[in-house]
Write a protein that holds these residues in place. Structure first.
Motif, PDB file in Angstrom:
ATOM      1  N   ARG A   1      14.740  29.670  -2.118  1.00 57.30           N
ATOM      2  CA  ARG A   1      14.278  28.335  -1.343  1.00 57.30           C
ATOM      3  C   ARG A   1      14.959  27.043  -2.161  1.00 57.30           C
ATOM      4  N   HIS A   2      15.152  26.136  -1.400  1.00 60.15           N
ATOM      5  CA  HIS A   2      15.822  24.676  -1.841  1.00 60.15           C
ATOM      6  C   HIS A   2      14.649  24.094  -1.924  1.00 60.15           C
ATOM      7  N   TYR A   3      14.417  23.245  -3.151  1.00 63.93           N
ATOM      8  CA  TYR A   3      13.296  22.315  -3.331  1.00 63.93           C
ATOM      9  C   TYR A   3      13.713  21.007  -3.756  1.00 63.93           C
ATOM     10  N   TYR A   4      12.919  19.970  -3.224  1.00 64.11           N
ATOM     11  CA  TYR A   4      13.392  18.613  -3.810  1.00 64.11           C
ATOM     12  C   TYR A   4      11.962  17.767  -3.739  1.00 64.11           C
ATOM     13  N   TRP A   5      11.660  16.945  -4.761  1.00 61.82           N
ATOM     14  CA  TRP A   5      10.540  16.091  -4.735  1.00 61.82           C
ATOM     15  C   TRP A   5      10.793  14.911  -5.680  1.00 61.82           C
ATOM     16  N   GLU A   6      10.008  14.129  -5.264  1.00 62.83           N
ATOM     17  CA  GLU A   6      10.126  12.489  -5.969  1.00 62.83           C
ATOM     18  C   GLU A   6       8.605  12.078  -6.451  1.00 62.83           C
ATOM     19  N   VAL A   7       9.031  11.490  -7.796  1.00 65.53           N
ATOM     20  CA  VAL A   7       7.939  10.725  -8.512  1.00 65.53           C
ATOM     21  C   VAL A   7       8.257   9.338  -8.799  1.00 65.53           C
ATOM     22  N   LYS A   8       7.239   8.680  -8.382  1.00 65.82           N
ATOM     23  CA  LYS A   8       7.280   7.319  -8.673  1.00 65.82           C
ATOM     24  C   LYS A   8       6.701   6.741  -9.805  1.00 65.82           C
ATOM     25  N   MET A   9       7.394   6.308 -10.748  1.00 62.95           N
ATOM     26  CA  MET A   9       6.721   5.474 -12.148  1.00 62.95           C
ATOM     27  C   MET A   9       6.043   4.460 -11.632  1.00 62.95           C
ATOM     28  N   LEU A  10       4.484   4.440 -11.935  1.00 64.67           N
ATOM     29  CA  LEU A  10       3.581   3.305 -11.568  1.00 64.67           C
ATOM     30  C   LEU A  10       3.221   2.296 -12.573  1.00 64.67           C
ATOM     31  N   THR A  11       3.772   2.701 -13.850  1.00 67.41           N
ATOM     32  CA  THR A  11       3.281   1.745 -15.113  1.00 67.41           C
ATOM     33  C   THR A  11       4.544   1.699 -15.602  1.00 67.41           C
TER      34      THR A  11
ATOM     35  N   GLU B   1       0.838  -1.211   0.111  1.00 69.34           N
ATOM     36  CA  GLU B   1       0.015  -0.025  -0.143  1.00 69.34           C
ATOM     37  C   GLU B   1       0.932   1.364  -0.244  1.00 69.34           C
ATOM     38  N   PRO B   2       0.347   2.284  -0.732  1.00 69.82           N
ATOM     39  CA  PRO B   2       1.137   3.575  -0.597  1.00 69.82           C
ATOM     40  C   PRO B   2       1.543   4.058   0.723  1.00 69.82           C
ATOM     41  N   GLY B   3       2.800   4.343   1.159  1.00 69.80           N
ATOM     42  CA  GLY B   3       2.904   4.917   2.615  1.00 69.80           C
ATOM     43  C   GLY B   3       3.323   3.707   3.446  1.00 69.80           C
TER      44      GLY B   3
ATOM     45  N   LEU C   1      -6.693  13.047 -12.241  1.00 69.69           N
ATOM     46  CA  LEU C   1      -5.920  12.996 -10.859  1.00 69.69           C
ATOM     47  C   LEU C   1      -6.607  12.188  -9.743  1.00 69.69           C
ATOM     48  N   TYR C   2      -5.893  11.567  -8.916  1.00 68.09           N
ATOM     49  CA  TYR C   2      -6.291  10.345  -7.895  1.00 68.09           C
ATOM     50  C   TYR C   2      -5.538  10.755  -6.744  1.00 68.09           C
ATOM     51  N   GLU C   3      -5.779  10.239  -5.513  1.00 72.13           N
ATOM     52  CA  GLU C   3      -5.362  10.204  -4.323  1.00 72.13           C
ATOM     53  C   GLU C   3      -4.781  11.721  -3.675  1.00 72.13           C
ATOM     54  N   ASP C   4      -5.937  12.641  -3.568  1.00 70.45           N
ATOM     55  CA  ASP C   4      -5.550  13.713  -3.194  1.00 70.45           C
ATOM     56  C   ASP C   4      -4.594  14.580  -4.132  1.00 70.45           C
ATOM     57  N   GLN C   5      -4.636  14.349  -5.389  1.00 75.19           N
ATOM     58  CA  GLN C   5      -4.006  14.836  -6.526  1.00 75.19           C
ATOM     59  C   GLN C   5      -2.472  14.743  -6.650  1.00 75.19           C
ATOM     60  N   LYS C   6      -1.987  13.610  -5.886  1.00 76.56           N
ATOM     61  CA  LYS C   6      -0.855  13.382  -5.886  1.00 76.56           C
ATOM     62  C   LYS C   6      -0.660  12.083  -7.131  1.00 76.56           C
ATOM     63  N   GLN C   7      -1.513  11.522  -7.715  1.00 76.27           N
ATOM     64  CA  GLN C   7      -1.384  10.555  -8.589  1.00 76.27           C
ATOM     65  C   GLN C   7      -1.841  10.994  -9.948  1.00 76.27           C
ATOM     66  N   VAL C   8      -1.251  10.743 -10.888  1.00 77.06           N
ATOM     67  CA  VAL C   8      -1.553  11.393 -12.302  1.00 77.06           C
ATOM     68  C   VAL C   8      -1.759  10.090 -13.165  1.00 77.06           C
ATOM     69  N   VAL C   9      -3.024  10.111 -13.980  1.00 78.50           N
ATOM     70  CA  VAL C   9      -3.106   8.999 -14.942  1.00 78.50           C
ATOM     71  C   VAL C   9      -3.365   9.755 -16.343  1.00 78.50           C
ATOM     72  N   PHE C  10      -2.539   9.600 -17.431  1.00 77.50           N
ATOM     73  CA  PHE C  10      -2.526  10.345 -18.531  1.00 77.50           C
ATOM     74  C   PHE C  10      -3.360   9.481 -19.487  1.00 77.50           C
TER      75      PHE C  10
ATOM     76  N   THR D   1       5.572  11.221  -4.567  1.00 77.77           N
ATOM     77  CA  THR D   1       5.667  10.614  -3.344  1.00 77.77           C
ATOM     78  C   THR D   1       6.323  11.432  -2.241  1.00 77.77           C
ATOM     79  N   TYR D   2       6.990  12.512  -2.612  1.00 77.21           N
ATOM     80  CA  TYR D   2       7.702  13.295  -1.450  1.00 77.21           C
ATOM     81  C   TYR D   2       7.956  14.529  -2.143  1.00 77.21           C
ATOM     82  N   ALA D   3       7.626  15.710  -1.534  1.00 75.01           N
ATOM     83  CA  ALA D   3       7.903  17.076  -1.917  1.00 75.01           C
ATOM     84  C   ALA D   3       7.981  17.859  -0.716  1.00 75.01           C
ATOM     85  N   SER D   4       9.295  18.435  -0.635  1.00 74.49           N
ATOM     86  CA  SER D   4       9.660  19.518   0.602  1.00 74.49           C
ATOM     87  C   SER D   4      10.428  20.616   0.095  1.00 74.49           C
ATOM     88  N   SER D   5      10.774  21.469   0.761  1.00 71.83           N
ATOM     89  CA  SER D   5      11.551  22.784   0.469  1.00 71.83           C
ATOM     90  C   SER D   5      11.991  23.248   1.758  1.00 71.83           C
ATOM     91  N   TRP D   6      13.099  23.980   1.611  1.00 73.51           N
ATOM     92  CA  TRP D   6      13.871  24.753   2.826  1.00 73.51           C
ATOM     93  C   TRP D   6      14.271  26.065   2.361  1.00 73.51           C
TER      94      TRP D   6
END
Length: 285
Positions: free
Chosen positions: A93-103, A32-34, A63-72, A213-218
């Motif tokens: 600001r410093h940014y880092y985010w991660e996207v997981k390929m689901l298909t 399961e996610p998370g 868009l699904y899962e609180d607008q985190k998952q994209v289906v094209f 899956t992850y998005a943060s900034s500092w």
């Protein structure tokens, strides 16, 4: 605005195959996610922004899962679809985010990257859009890293289960791509401060899906710069591992990516750490 296209000059055969990060979304026994046993980063629950729903109501994006998952192209593909984040990147600001390929990626292109406010939402052409002009940068599933309509670097690319990371320093104006938390050896510089930049993904493939899956900034600070320098050294990594539990937990939460990656693979760092500890134990140092 008309779509661009990232074009590779000459031929290139990538002998390094892309890899998934873990077994999440990659088999009959998908987690399961998370799930904290996965380590994808989603278990931390840090997502400061979401994907923005297109201004119109198109059939090429859902868009699904609180607008985190994209289906094209959930029904069929009719060109290139683009989705951007719902928050623009802020100066200093410093940014880092991660996207997981689901298909499993296929077709003309699926890309992860960065784009300015000039980028549109869809084009009838099947194109490698991100990095196809001066308004965007992109990493393709084929391994092409694109800028200004040309491939400036090649890397292994990504497949189902791969984590694609994007690090942007809006103070220095730099951009760097990661695959499974390993930097790909290329840092773009000179991001225009006069432009408004957004996280972006694009795809030409029907029923292709990615998940934020992850998005943060500092905020830019001496502490952030010191954490990055410390994490980049093996000595610093060993010191971090020996911090008191409370401080270590805070550092992991607040500065997760610079302390997780540090420009080296976790498994390589672990190997070095075991070697050093063994030598200390044998009193050879």
């Amino acid at each position: 605005m008309a779509g661009g296209a990232c074009i590779r000059k000459g031929s290139y055969i990538n002998e390094i195959m892309p890899e998934g990060f873990c077994d999440c979304w990659n088999g009959d026994d998908e987690m399961e996610p998370g799930n904290p046993d996965c380590g994808c980063g989603e278990e931390l629950g840090i997502v400061e922004w979401r994907w923005a729903a297109p201004k119109r109501a198109p059939k090429w994006v859902e868009l699904y899962e609180d607008q985190k998952q994209v289906v094209f192209h959930p029904l069929y593909s009719s060109g290139t679809a683009i989705v951007k984040g719902n928050k623009a990147l802020e100066t200093n600001r410093h940014y880092y985010w991660e996207v997981k390929m689901l298909t499993q990626p296929y077709g003309t292109d699926i890309m992860v990257g960065l784009g300015s406010q000039e980028v549109g939402e869809s084009f009838r052409d099947y194109t490698s859009y991100l990095g196809g002009n001066e308004h965007s940068f992109g990493l393709s599933y084929t391994g092409a890293i694109c800028k200004n309509a040309r491939v400036v670097e090649d890397c292994p690319g990504f497949c189902k289960g791969t984590i694609i990371g994007v690090m942007v320093d809006m103070f220095l104006g730099t951009l760097e791509f990661y695959l499974n938390r390993e930097p790909q050896g290329l840092v773009f510089t000179g991001l225009g401060r006069h432009k408004t930049w957004y996280p972006m993904v694009c795809s030409t493939a029907a029923q292709s899906s990615l998940r934020l899956t992850y998005a943060s900034s500092w905020t830019t600070s001496l502490l952030i710069n010191a954490a990055k320098v410390l994490a980049a050294s093996v000595t610093g990594r060993l010191l971090f591992n020996n911090l008191p539990p409370g401080l270590a937990a805070t550092m992991k939460k607040e500065f997760w990516i610079p302390l997780r990656s540090g420009g080296m693979l976790d498994k390589e760092l672990a190997k070095v750490e075991r070697h050093i500890r063994a030598r200390i134990k044998d009193r050879r140092w």
